[in-house]
Design a protein around this motif. Structure first.
Motif, PDB file in Angstrom:
ATOM      1  N   SER A 117     -39.053  44.732  -0.746  1.00 13.75           N
ATOM      2  CA  SER A 117     -38.483  45.142  -2.041  1.00 13.75           C
ATOM      3  C   SER A 117     -39.107  44.401  -3.215  1.00 13.75           C
ATOM      4  O   SER A 117     -38.563  44.410  -4.322  1.00 13.75           O
ATOM      5  CB  SER A 117     -36.970  44.884  -2.036  1.00 13.75           C
ATOM      6  N   ILE A 118     -40.249  43.772  -2.974  1.00 17.51           N
ATOM      7  CA  ILE A 118     -40.819  42.883  -3.986  1.00 17.51           C
ATOM      8  C   ILE A 118     -41.200  43.622  -5.273  1.00 17.51           C
ATOM      9  O   ILE A 118     -41.043  43.096  -6.381  1.00 17.51           O
ATOM     10  CB  ILE A 118     -42.043  42.138  -3.391  1.00 17.51           C
ATOM     11  N   GLN A 119     -41.650  44.864  -5.152  1.00 19.83           N
ATOM     12  CA  GLN A 119     -42.078  45.598  -6.344  1.00 19.83           C
ATOM     13  C   GLN A 119     -40.898  45.998  -7.228  1.00 19.83           C
ATOM     14  O   GLN A 119     -41.077  46.277  -8.412  1.00 19.83           O
ATOM     15  CB  GLN A 119     -42.877  46.830  -5.932  1.00 19.83           C
ATOM     16  N   ALA A 120     -39.680  46.004  -6.654  1.00 24.23           N
ATOM     17  CA  ALA A 120     -38.501  46.322  -7.455  1.00 24.23           C
ATOM     18  C   ALA A 120     -38.194  45.212  -8.463  1.00 24.23           C
ATOM     19  O   ALA A 120     -37.456  45.440  -9.426  1.00 24.23           O
ATOM     20  CB  ALA A 120     -37.302  46.542  -6.535  1.00 24.23           C
ATOM     21  N   TYR A 121     -38.737  44.024  -8.237  1.00 22.02           N
ATOM     22  CA  TYR A 121     -38.505  42.914  -9.158  1.00 22.02           C
ATOM     23  C   TYR A 121     -39.449  42.948 -10.362  1.00 22.02           C
ATOM     24  O   TYR A 121     -39.195  42.265 -11.361  1.00 22.02           O
ATOM     25  CB  TYR A 121     -38.693  41.576  -8.429  1.00 22.02           C
ATOM     26  N   ASP A 122     -40.519  43.715 -10.280  1.00 26.22           N
ATOM     27  CA  ASP A 122     -41.510  43.721 -11.362  1.00 26.22           C
ATOM     28  C   ASP A 122     -40.927  44.132 -12.709  1.00 26.22           C
ATOM     29  O   ASP A 122     -41.213  43.485 -13.734  1.00 26.22           O
ATOM     30  CB  ASP A 122     -42.691  44.613 -10.986  1.00 26.22           C
ATOM     31  N   PRO A 123     -40.096  45.213 -12.785  1.00 21.19           N
ATOM     32  CA  PRO A 123     -39.502  45.555 -14.091  1.00 21.19           C
ATOM     33  C   PRO A 123     -38.645  44.435 -14.663  1.00 21.19           C
ATOM     34  O   PRO A 123     -38.613  44.209 -15.871  1.00 21.19           O
ATOM     35  CB  PRO A 123     -38.661  46.797 -13.778  1.00 21.19           C
ATOM     36  N   MET A 124     -37.952  43.707 -13.779  1.00 22.18           N
ATOM     37  CA  MET A 124     -37.119  42.592 -14.238  1.00 22.18           C
ATOM     38  C   MET A 124     -37.984  41.484 -14.826  1.00 22.18           C
ATOM     39  O   MET A 124     -37.672  40.937 -15.897  1.00 22.18           O
ATOM     40  CB  MET A 124     -36.296  42.034 -13.073  1.00 22.18           C
ATOM     41  N   ILE A 125     -39.074  41.160 -14.162  1.00 27.87           N
ATOM     42  CA  ILE A 125     -39.975  40.114 -14.664  1.00 27.87           C
ATOM     43  C   ILE A 125     -40.537  40.514 -16.021  1.00 27.87           C
ATOM     44  O   ILE A 125     -40.732  39.672 -16.911  1.00 27.87           O
ATOM     45  CB  ILE A 125     -41.107  39.852 -13.653  1.00 27.87           C
ATOM     46  N   GLU A 126     -40.810  41.809 -16.209  1.00 25.51           N
ATOM     47  CA  GLU A 126     -41.324  42.297 -17.487  1.00 25.51           C
ATOM     48  C   GLU A 126     -40.259  42.252 -18.576  1.00 25.51           C
ATOM     49  O   GLU A 126     -40.584  42.126 -19.765  1.00 25.51           O
ATOM     50  CB  GLU A 126     -41.857  43.718 -17.324  1.00 25.51           C
ATOM     51  N   ARG A 127     -38.972  42.370 -18.201  1.00 27.91           N
ATOM     52  CA  ARG A 127     -37.895  42.350 -19.200  1.00 27.91           C
ATOM     53  C   ARG A 127     -37.626  40.941 -19.728  1.00 27.91           C
ATOM     54  O   ARG A 127     -37.178  40.781 -20.870  1.00 27.91           O
ATOM     55  CB  ARG A 127     -36.589  42.892 -18.597  1.00 27.91           C
ATOM     56  N   LEU A 128     -37.864  39.941 -18.928  1.00 28.24           N
ATOM     57  CA  LEU A 128     -37.479  38.581 -19.305  1.00 28.24           C
ATOM     58  C   LEU A 128     -38.110  38.114 -20.622  1.00 28.24           C
ATOM     59  O   LEU A 128     -37.400  37.574 -21.480  1.00 28.24           O
ATOM     60  CB  LEU A 128     -37.823  37.608 -18.169  1.00 28.24           C
ATOM     61  N   PRO A 129     -39.427  38.294 -20.838  1.00 28.07           N
ATOM     62  CA  PRO A 129     -39.996  37.868 -22.133  1.00 28.07           C
ATOM     63  C   PRO A 129     -39.382  38.601 -23.325  1.00 28.07           C
ATOM     64  O   PRO A 129     -39.226  38.005 -24.402  1.00 28.07           O
ATOM     65  CB  PRO A 129     -41.491  38.190 -21.987  1.00 28.07           C
ATOM     66  N   LYS A 130     -39.055  39.873 -23.147  1.00 28.19           N
ATOM     67  CA  LYS A 130     -38.446  40.626 -24.240  1.00 28.19           C
ATOM     68  C   LYS A 130     -37.052  40.104 -24.556  1.00 28.19           C
ATOM     69  O   LYS A 130     -36.655  40.020 -25.726  1.00 28.19           O
ATOM     70  CB  LYS A 130     -38.383  42.111 -23.868  1.00 28.19           C
ATOM     71  N   MET A 131     -36.290  39.739 -23.516  1.00 27.34           N
ATOM     72  CA  MET A 131     -34.961  39.161 -23.729  1.00 27.34           C
ATOM     73  C   MET A 131     -35.070  37.807 -24.401  1.00 27.34           C
ATOM     74  O   MET A 131     -34.283  37.478 -25.297  1.00 27.34           O
ATOM     75  CB  MET A 131     -34.226  39.050 -22.390  1.00 27.34           C
ATOM     76  N   GLU A 132     -36.056  37.018 -23.990  1.00 31.06           N
ATOM     77  CA  GLU A 132     -36.272  35.714 -24.626  1.00 31.06           C
ATOM     78  C   GLU A 132     -36.655  35.879 -26.089  1.00 31.06           C
ATOM     79  O   GLU A 132     -36.207  35.113 -26.948  1.00 31.06           O
ATOM     80  CB  GLU A 132     -37.358  34.941 -23.877  1.00 31.06           C
ATOM     81  N   GLN A 133     -37.468  36.885 -26.380  1.00 31.55           N
ATOM     82  CA  GLN A 133     -37.876  37.132 -27.758  1.00 31.55           C
ATOM     83  C   GLN A 133     -36.680  37.536 -28.620  1.00 31.55           C
ATOM     84  O   GLN A 133     -36.546  37.090 -29.765  1.00 31.55           O
ATOM     85  CB  GLN A 133     -38.947  38.222 -27.789  1.00 31.55           C
TER      86      GLN A 133
END
Length: 487
Positions: free
Chosen positions: A288-304
């Motif tokens: 299920s590792i590829q299911a985490y990719d969208p989450m990793i991409e969201r984190l910088p936007k949330m931090e911003q």
């Protein structure tokens, strides 16, 4: 009282204390030039006067100071690395901010001396900063060893007892000095290093195999267990890759692989496999590792977005918290975002239009105390109400900014001293524990360099870690306290 005196011997500018019955012998090891610790202390007022973080709203002045500081660092590093022959005169420009107005004073510093003391003096004089500390350091010292019983006669031994201040006291236990401890454990250390050499060779081969055949970006071990557990994990994972090589290439190719305490994807997007989990648990994550990719991409936007809600404060992920999983980190960010979205009026009232881009906020826990770390980061739990968080930031922003600049300053000199240690000491690698600050690490490494003639042969080929205690691991890792005693 007597034990405190023994502990404070480490603070005296002498490399060792040799005790003999009825008297005290002092061994001095002096140097002619300023070392890294002394240079860092001398230049600290200058660093606080010109650091680029103080010029957040003035990009022109910030860029000039940033560029000039880099050149100054290179110049100082070359002198301390004994590369004086290749040094060329340098002219540097800095902006100093007036303490009573918003005006700037531009200063020009000409560096042409190949002596570190003269270089430091030139920098401080150009900025009108005091030379009090530099003047306390002897200009030239000679190496000498001798008896100082008359001038420093704090205590003496007679018939197994200690006379101190006119009183009779029991003789204290022998001091645990670095050289004493190393000699006591020298045989075990050599045995462990020799035994771990073959193990390390296999580890390197298995890691290289994963990089070349499977395409992982890197392989790292972040666990309290030793190399025997690491090898077991590497063998198991290599067997999984051999069984389905194409699939594993597609799954973990281009990713960083970490063997740690838990299984999951951490907040940096690295694949973490728990050393105590079975291969089935690993495969469940990998499927299920590829299911985490969208989450990793969201984190910088949330931090911003969080940064924008707090007047552009920087959101940082601390490196040593790399085992905070991405899923947990997203939940923490979301809770703080929701709290601040409902409190923008309070943000305006408490923070106003202040630019907080020079400050750092860390989001990594649900509950706990409000704090400013030694590195200057705001450590704020997400369960804290927004009004309390904002008030804490407003009241401590000056202190946090000072801590941040100080941490950057000491980190630079720590890295410089570490480079010197790697070149001069016979250790295979050197690292520090999280409990040791950059300033403490710099002091420790400088003292190791000062005593390298006495300790080099004892460190031969070891993996050295600086912490707050002594220990020796079976994989050959040697841990010493940063404030070790000489002698």
């Amino acid at each position: 009282m007597m034990y405190n005196i023994h502990e404070n011997l480490a603070d005296i500018n002498a490399n060792s204390v040799v005790q003999k019955r009825g008297t005290v012998f002092w061994t001095y090891s002096c140097r002619r030039h300023l070392n890294s610790t002394q240079t860092a202390t001398a230049l600290r007022p200058f660093y606080f006067a010109v650091h680029p973080d103080l010029f957040g709203k003035f990009p022109k002045e910030r860029a000039v100071n940033d560029k000039s500081l880099k050149h100054l660092h290179e110049y100082v590093s070359s002198i301390q690395a004994n590369q004086r022959i290749s040094l060329q005169p340098v002219e540097l420009n800095f902006y100093l901010r007036s303490p009573v107005s918003r005006n700037f004073k531009r200063i020009r510093i000409n560096l042409k001396s190949k002596d570190i003391r003269q270089t430091v003096v030139s920098v401080l004089q150009a900025c009108g900063l005091p030379l009090d500390y530099v003047n306390t350091l002897p200009k030239q010292e000679n190496y000498s060893t001798g008896e100082r019983a008359n001038s420093v006669n704090w205590y003496q031994y007679e018939e197994g007892e200690l006379r101190y201040g006119g009183e009779w006291r029991p003789k204290p236990p022998p001091l645990r000095t670095l050289i004493r401890w190393l000699k006591e454990n020298e045989e075990r250390l050599r045995t462990y290093c020799e035994a771990s050499r073959q193990t390390q060779e296999e580890i390197d081969a298995l890691c290289e195999r994963l990089v070349s055949r499977v395409g992982v970006e890197s392989v790292r071990w972040e666990n309290i267990w030793g190399n025997s557990h690491y090898i077991a994990c590497l063998r198991t994972f290599n067997n999984l890759c051999d069984a389905q090589l194409a699939r594993m290439r597609n799954t973990v190719g281009g990713r960083h692989l970490v063997f740690g305490n838990h299984t999951g994807i951490n907040l940096h997007g690295e694949v973490v496999l728990g050393s105590e989990d079975v291969a089935t648990d690993w495969m469940m994550l990998l499927r299920s590792i590829q299911a985490y990719d969208p989450m990793i991409e969201r984190l910088p936007k949330m931090e911003q977005e969080l940064s924008g809600l707090l007047n552009d404060i920087k959101i940082m992920r601390r490196h040593h918290r790399k085992f905070l999983m991405a899923q947990t980190y997203e939940v923490l960010l979301n809770r703080m975002l929701n709290s601040l979205r409902r409190s923008q009026q309070t943000v305006s009232q408490v923070l106003g239009a202040q630019d907080l881009s020079n400050l750092v906020l860390v989001v990594e826990c649900e509950s706990g105390p409000l704090a400013v770390s030694n590195g200057g980061e705001f450590l704020i739990p997400v369960s804290v109400p927004a009004n309390m968080m904002l008030k804490f930031i407003a009241e401590n922003k000056e202190q946090a900014a000072t801590f941040l600049i100080d941490a950057k300053y000491h980190t630079f000199y720590m890295n410089q001293t570490l480079d010197q240690c790697r070149q001069s000491l016979n250790v295979s690698q050197i690292s520090r524990d999280e409990a040791v600050t950059p300033k403490q690490m710099t002091e420790c490494c400088q003292r190791l360099l000062d005593n390298r003639r006495e300790i080099n042969h004892l460190f031969q080929g070891t993996k050295l870690k600086v912490s707050t205690y002594y220990t020796l691991m079976k994989d050959g890792e040697l841990t010493i306290p940063w404030n070790w005693l000489g002698g």
